[in-house]
Motif scaffolding. Structure first.
Motif, mmCIF file in Angstrom:
data_model
loop_
_atom_site.group_PDB
_atom_site.id
_atom_site.type_symbol
_atom_site.label_atom_id
_atom_site.label_comp_id
_atom_site.label_asym_id
_atom_site.label_seq_id
_atom_site.Cartn_x
_atom_site.Cartn_y
_atom_site.Cartn_z
ATOM 1 N N ILE A 76 0.854 -1.185 0.000
ATOM 2 C CA ILE A 76 0.000 0.000 0.000
ATOM 3 C C ILE A 76 0.895 1.242 0.000
ATOM 4 N N PHE A 77 0.600 2.182 -0.892
ATOM 5 C CA PHE A 77 1.407 3.397 -1.029
ATOM 6 C C PHE A 77 0.548 4.629 -0.788
ATOM 7 N N ILE A 78 1.014 5.492 0.084
ATOM 8 C CA ILE A 78 0.376 6.780 0.320
ATOM 9 C C ILE A 78 1.139 7.812 -0.498
ATOM 10 N N ILE A 79 0.466 8.491 -1.401
ATOM 11 C CA ILE A 79 1.129 9.517 -2.205
ATOM 12 C C ILE A 79 0.527 10.881 -1.881
ATOM 13 N N PHE A 135 -2.738 -6.870 -5.644
ATOM 14 C CA PHE A 135 -2.476 -5.578 -6.289
ATOM 15 C C PHE A 135 -1.689 -4.658 -5.356
ATOM 16 N N ASP A 136 -0.791 -3.880 -5.929
ATOM 17 C CA ASP A 136 -0.210 -2.763 -5.178
ATOM 18 C C ASP A 136 -1.237 -1.629 -5.228
ATOM 19 N N VAL A 137 -1.549 -1.070 -4.075
ATOM 20 C CA VAL A 137 -2.645 -0.095 -3.975
ATOM 21 C C VAL A 137 -2.092 1.305 -3.730
ATOM 22 N N ILE A 138 -2.556 2.246 -4.542
ATOM 23 C CA ILE A 138 -2.134 3.644 -4.417
ATOM 24 C C ILE A 138 -3.228 4.436 -3.711
ATOM 25 N N LEU A 139 -2.865 5.150 -2.663
ATOM 26 C CA LEU A 139 -3.795 6.060 -1.989
ATOM 27 C C LEU A 139 -3.290 7.477 -2.198
ATOM 28 N N GLU A 140 -4.075 8.263 -2.939
ATOM 29 C CA GLU A 140 -3.715 9.659 -3.161
ATOM 30 C C GLU A 140 -4.351 10.441 -2.023
ATOM 31 N N ILE A 141 -3.542 10.947 -1.112
ATOM 32 C CA ILE A 141 -4.076 11.561 0.106
ATOM 33 C C ILE A 141 -3.498 12.964 0.234
ATOM 34 N N ASP A 142 -4.335 13.926 0.653
ATOM 35 C CA ASP A 142 -3.759 15.266 0.824
ATOM 36 C C ASP A 142 -2.858 15.295 2.068
ATOM 37 N N GLN A 157 -2.795 16.987 4.726
ATOM 38 C CA GLN A 157 -3.447 17.029 6.036
ATOM 39 C C GLN A 157 -3.855 15.621 6.492
ATOM 40 N N GLY A 158 -4.337 14.791 5.532
ATOM 41 C CA GLY A 158 -4.812 13.463 5.908
ATOM 42 C C GLY A 158 -3.707 12.415 6.005
ATOM 43 N N ALA A 159 -2.549 12.705 5.415
ATOM 44 C CA ALA A 159 -1.532 11.659 5.250
ATOM 45 C C ALA A 159 -0.978 11.153 6.583
ATOM 46 N N GLU A 160 -0.814 12.055 7.537
ATOM 47 C CA GLU A 160 -0.228 11.625 8.814
ATOM 48 C C GLU A 160 -1.160 10.640 9.513
ATOM 49 N N GLN A 161 -2.450 10.959 9.480
ATOM 50 C CA GLN A 161 -3.470 10.081 10.069
ATOM 51 C C GLN A 161 -3.450 8.701 9.377
ATOM 52 N N VAL A 162 -3.377 8.712 8.043
ATOM 53 C CA VAL A 162 -3.389 7.445 7.294
ATOM 54 C C VAL A 162 -2.113 6.655 7.577
ATOM 55 N N ARG A 163 -0.995 7.336 7.711
ATOM 56 C CA ARG A 163 0.263 6.639 8.034
ATOM 57 C C ARG A 163 0.159 5.945 9.394
ATOM 58 N N ARG A 164 -0.550 6.577 10.329
ATOM 59 C CA ARG A 164 -0.720 5.946 11.649
ATOM 60 C C ARG A 164 -1.661 4.744 11.571
ATOM 61 N N THR A 165 -2.739 4.881 10.776
ATOM 62 C CA THR A 165 -3.719 3.790 10.654
ATOM 63 C C THR A 165 -3.125 2.596 9.895
ATOM 64 N N LEU A 166 -2.279 2.876 8.912
ATOM 65 C CA LEU A 166 -1.662 1.826 8.081
ATOM 66 C C LEU A 166 -0.143 1.924 8.186
ATOM 67 N N PRO A 167 0.425 1.536 9.325
ATOM 68 C CA PRO A 167 1.867 1.731 9.486
ATOM 69 C C PRO A 167 2.700 0.918 8.488
ATOM 70 N N GLU A 168 2.091 -0.115 7.894
ATOM 71 C CA GLU A 168 2.833 -0.928 6.918
ATOM 72 C C GLU A 168 2.876 -0.261 5.543
ATOM 73 N N PHE A 209 7.920 11.535 5.266
ATOM 74 C CA PHE A 209 7.578 10.465 4.326
ATOM 75 C C PHE A 209 8.788 9.553 4.079
ATOM 76 N N ASP A 210 8.513 8.340 3.569
ATOM 77 C CA ASP A 210 9.612 7.392 3.328
ATOM 78 C C ASP A 210 10.429 7.763 2.092
ATOM 79 N N TYR A 211 9.744 8.243 1.047
ATOM 80 C CA TYR A 211 10.397 8.530 -0.235
ATOM 81 C C TYR A 211 10.009 9.919 -0.715
#
Lengths: 205, 205
Positions: A9-12, A98-105, A107-118, A164-166
């Motif tokens: 899962i990728f947060i962009i 599938f590799d899943v892409i999450l396009e997140i603004d 403001q929301g990215a930090e919350q999503v990173r905590r919910t999906l630490p992997e 972010f990681d990358y």
């Protein structure tokens, strides 16, 4: 142990005006093994939109019940309609390989990173302040103050990149797309993603 | 903060018989921005070998002084001649902007990972037990016991893979080379490698 066939899962995220949406669309159109999750919404389907393909169309009551169950990675109310990304939907795609892409603004990215630490997180940067400023200036009729506010917001967003990681620089669109794909592919080679293969190999000795 | 122009360091290990040396040679021949460090040795130069290119040719006394100074990432004595990889040599290549490949045997890899915690480590696996066994059986005249010993050693080596950052399966040589390159390129996109760019960008706001 993580199933080695499970997708990543990728947060962009990116600052406004960095071309994230164009970039992610290109990436998804060119690589069938990458997916975005289908969002839930309470707005009415438009001509040609299919339930479960373009959106999961649900009632306001259903949506609010899902909010109460913490079923969403993120959700927002835009002009009276809810939009949300369900955790179950993201996990289902990942489990299908599938590799899943999450396009997140930002403001929301930090919350999503905590919910999906992997999840692996990627921030898109503009090549320079000048390029970003030119994009954000937009129409010549925008006031100095509007432009200053936009640039100040962009600076604040870009400061978040360090979490972010990358980091991918969107100078040339084709190169930035290749960089994103490179990150996605390399995550398939990380130890955690290969543990299943390794375990199988050792079982045969 | 890490200089963003500095190259990354990669430790590549594998079980015997996995084709690591062929794979790394291909990777280096095809990509001029990747380098291996030039080793030190006490053996005499052979016809055509140049000091500083093929090896740093030094006396036994000089080599032992370097050992005493902890100047080597790893060193070994082979048939009475010393061979070693100097830390300064690896860092010099990295500072020049090259990504540096260190081909290290499994026994030495853990030590090198401790000495260079910033290095990215990659383990090469065979595609299956059968393929590895066929390679390790070698000549038909080898005794059952010799083969059993080799396989047992390979199993022990492969068990170490879980301690590495990335795992590449060497089934098809071209694919495995592409996977290695993918890892090398993606490490240039990691946040730590991009911090210089990010800092410069923010300075201009």
């Amino acid at each position: 142990m993580k199933d080695s066939n499970r997708g990543n899962i990728f947060i962009i995220s990116a600052a406004s005006g960095t071309g994230k949406t164009t970039l992610v669309s290109r990436l998804l159109n060119n690589h069938a093994d990458l997916r975005v999750s289908v969002s839930h919404t309470t707005r009415a389907p438009r001509e040609g939109e299919q339930n479960g393909v373009h959106y999961h169309f649900v009632s306001k009551e259903e949506f609010e019940a899902l909010i109460a169950q913490n079923a969403f990675l993120e959700h927002a109310n835009v002009f009276g309609n809810y939009y949300g990304t369900s955790i179950a939907g993201v996990n289902a795609l990942s489990e299908q390989g599938f590799d899943v892409i999450l396009e997140i603004d930002v403001q929301g990215a930090e919350q999503v990173r905590r919910t999906l630490p992997e999840a692996h997180s990627i921030f898109i940067l503009p090549p320079s302040f000048e390029v970003l400023a030119a994009r954000l200036k937009g129409r010549a009729t925008d006031s100095e103050e509007v432009i200053r506010t936009r640039l100040s917001k962009a600076r604040h967003e870009i400061e978040q990149a360090a979490g972010f990681d990358y980091i991918v620089v969107n100078d040339d669109l084709a190169q930035a797309e290749a960089d994103l794909l490179n990150i996605v592919r390399s995550c398939r080679l990380q130890k955690t993603a290969q543990q299943g293969f390794l375990a199988n190999l050792l079982e045969n000795f």
